[in-house]
Design a protein around this motif. Structure first.
Motif, PDB file in Angstrom:
ATOM      1  N   THR A   1       1.938  -2.032  -2.575  1.00  0.00           N
ATOM      2  CA  THR A   1       2.113  -1.596  -3.940  1.00  0.00           C
ATOM      3  C   THR A   1       3.740  -1.307  -3.501  1.00  0.00           C
TER       4      THR A   1
ATOM      5  N   VAL B   1      -7.791  -0.911  -4.361  1.00  0.00           N
ATOM      6  CA  VAL B   1      -8.157  -2.176  -4.034  1.00  0.00           C
ATOM      7  C   VAL B   1      -8.988  -2.281  -3.072  1.00  0.00           C
ATOM      8  N   SER B   2      -8.517  -2.032  -1.823  1.00  0.00           N
ATOM      9  CA  SER B   2      -9.095  -1.906  -0.600  1.00  0.00           C
ATOM     10  C   SER B   2     -10.609  -1.476  -0.498  1.00  0.00           C
TER      11      SER B   2
ATOM     12  N   THR C   1      -2.516   1.336   2.395  1.00  0.00           N
ATOM     13  CA  THR C   1      -2.938   0.187   3.166  1.00  0.00           C
ATOM     14  C   THR C   1      -1.546   0.040   4.204  1.00  0.00           C
TER      15      THR C   1
ATOM     16  N   ASP D   1      -7.834  -6.391   2.149  1.00  0.00           N
ATOM     17  CA  ASP D   1      -6.424  -5.989   1.524  1.00  0.00           C
ATOM     18  C   ASP D   1      -5.729  -6.961   0.861  1.00  0.00           C
ATOM     19  N   GLN D   2      -4.560  -6.651  -0.028  1.00  0.00           N
ATOM     20  CA  GLN D   2      -3.733  -7.436  -0.373  1.00  0.00           C
ATOM     21  C   GLN D   2      -2.719  -8.404   0.482  1.00  0.00           C
TER      22      GLN D   2
ATOM     23  N   HIS E   1      -2.055  -1.043 -10.159  1.00  0.00           N
ATOM     24  CA  HIS E   1      -2.872  -1.964  -9.733  1.00  0.00           C
ATOM     25  C   HIS E   1      -4.222  -2.406 -10.222  1.00  0.00           C
TER      26      HIS E   1
HETATM   27  N1  ASP Z   1      -3.405  -1.899  -1.124  1.00  0.00           N
HETATM   28  C1  ASP Z   1      -3.943  -0.555  -1.415  1.00  0.00           C
HETATM   29  C2  ASP Z   1      -5.118  -0.350  -1.875  1.00  0.00           C
HETATM   30  O1  ASP Z   1      -6.021  -0.604  -1.409  1.00  0.00           O
HETATM   31  C3  ASP Z   1      -3.027   0.282  -2.007  1.00  0.00           C
HETATM   32  C4  ASP Z   1      -1.405   0.225  -1.416  1.00  0.00           C
HETATM   33  O2  ASP Z   1      -1.130   0.989  -0.329  1.00  0.00           O
HETATM   34  O3  ASP Z   1      -0.879  -0.366  -2.037  1.00  0.00           O
HETATM   35  O4  ASP Z   1      -5.162  -0.133  -3.218  1.00  0.00           O
END
Ligand code: ASP
Length: 324
Positions: A41, A161-162, A185, A202-203, A91
């Motif tokens: 993010t 999200v994760s 993350t 993860d993203q 998100h």
């Molecule tokens: N990708 C992360 C999540 O799991 C958040 C992040 O650090 O952007 O939501």
């Protein structure tokens, strides 16, 4: 006086006057990132805001307000003055998954914001520490089932999200690992690189460089098609696993922000996504750039409503499975 007028407008729940919106922005804008620095993010916010600030002629300052799976920072944005000077990079977790997992969520993703636009689509990858004994997804699933709660699944707090994609993955493969929370993350990935946690979902933008550098393992991308950024990583579809999920990041202003200000922010985002350098940086990290129709405030409003409706039953079932 100007301040007083804006305050009064906010109090009355009406938009700032057109004259004020016309001047906007006259000072730096704060973009809240509801997770730790260095994660997806944060990466997307920094890439996109750089060009947006050029278009707007004012600096956009990224402020990391992490906590509670991103809901702390997003709640702060929802409660900020609707004057265009505080916006948030939300998100799929904060604006899609969180309502299913927080009975007392302090904001309503569909009604407490003025959506600005979608910044990037972010496919989900199943990644693990490079010392992990499994060499492919099948071996990993066998390992995870045997390891049970000895397996560690890193995630960025409830509703992230994760987290949502992680509990869905775990319920799909039928395992209950120990969940290890982080403020984002970015820090989770650091611990995975140093071998302290086993895996996470993860993203893509967070993990591409570490996969390319051989610092972590990627077992699959949860899409029907491979990503051009990671052509060697197989899809869950190819591997016969019924787990297909993708996330996204998007910009929101507080509800009540004047439509003229939202239009300026949305136009700056649109121009950023058309900028060759911004596009290149996002694409190299596997980010999917939304088409013109997908970037509008209206498209984002619909996406949020659809995502909340789609995720709520899935996540309630996956969360119940976790507790069994
Ligand atoms: N990708 C992360 C999540 O799991 C958040 C992040 O650090 O952007 O939501």
């Amino acid at each position: 006086m100007k301040r007083y007028l804006i305050g009064l407008a906010a109090l009355l729940g009406v938009a700032a006057s057109p004259a004020l919106a016309q001047d906007y922005p006259t000072k730096p804008i704060t973009m809240i990132v509801p997770f730790a620095a260095g994660g997806p993010t944060d990466i997307i916010a920094r890439i996109v805001s750089e060009h947006m600030s050029r278009v707007l002629g004012q600096q956009i300052i990224v402020e990391n307000v992490a906590g509670a799976g991103g809901t702390t920072g997003v709640a702060r944005a929802a409660g900020a003055a609707p004057d265009g000077y505080t916006i948030v990079m939300g998100h799929m977790g904060t604006h899609g998954a969180a309502p299913a997992l927080y009975p007392n969520l302090k904001y309503n993703p569909a009604t407490d914001f003025a959506p600005v636009g979608l910044a990037a689509g972010t496919p989900i990858l199943i990644v693990a520490r490079k010392t992990h004994p499994a060499k492919d997804l099948k071996e990993f699933i066998d390992w995870a089932k045997k390891a049970g709660d000895k397996a560690n699944n890193a995630f960025a707090g409830v509703g992230s999200v994760s987290h949502s994609t992680g509990i869905l993955f775990n319920s799909t493969i039928g395992t209950k690992p120990t969940m290890i929370p982080y403020t984002g993350t970015g820090p989770a990935l650091n611990d995975m690189v140093s071998g302290q946690v086993d895996y996470m979902t993860d993203q893509i933008v967070n993990v591409v460089s570490q996969i390319q550098g051989g610092n972590i393992k990627a077992f699959a991308i949860a899409l029907p098609e491979r990503s051009p950024a990671l052509p060697d990583v197989p899809t869950t579809k190819e591997l016969g696993l019924d787990y297909q999920v993708s996330a996204w990041n998007a910009i929101f202003a507080p509800k009540g922000t004047s439509p003229a200000i939202v239009a300026k922010l949305s136009d700056a985002l649109d121009k950023a996504l058309d900028d060759a350098n911004t596009k290149k940086r996002l694409a190299e990290l596997g980010g999917v750039i939304p088409d013109k129709a997908g970037r509008t405030p209206a498209a984002l409003q619909k996406l949020v409503e659809d995502e909340v409706a789609r995720w709520t039953p899935i996540l309630k079932a996956a969360a119940a499975n976790e507790k069994k």
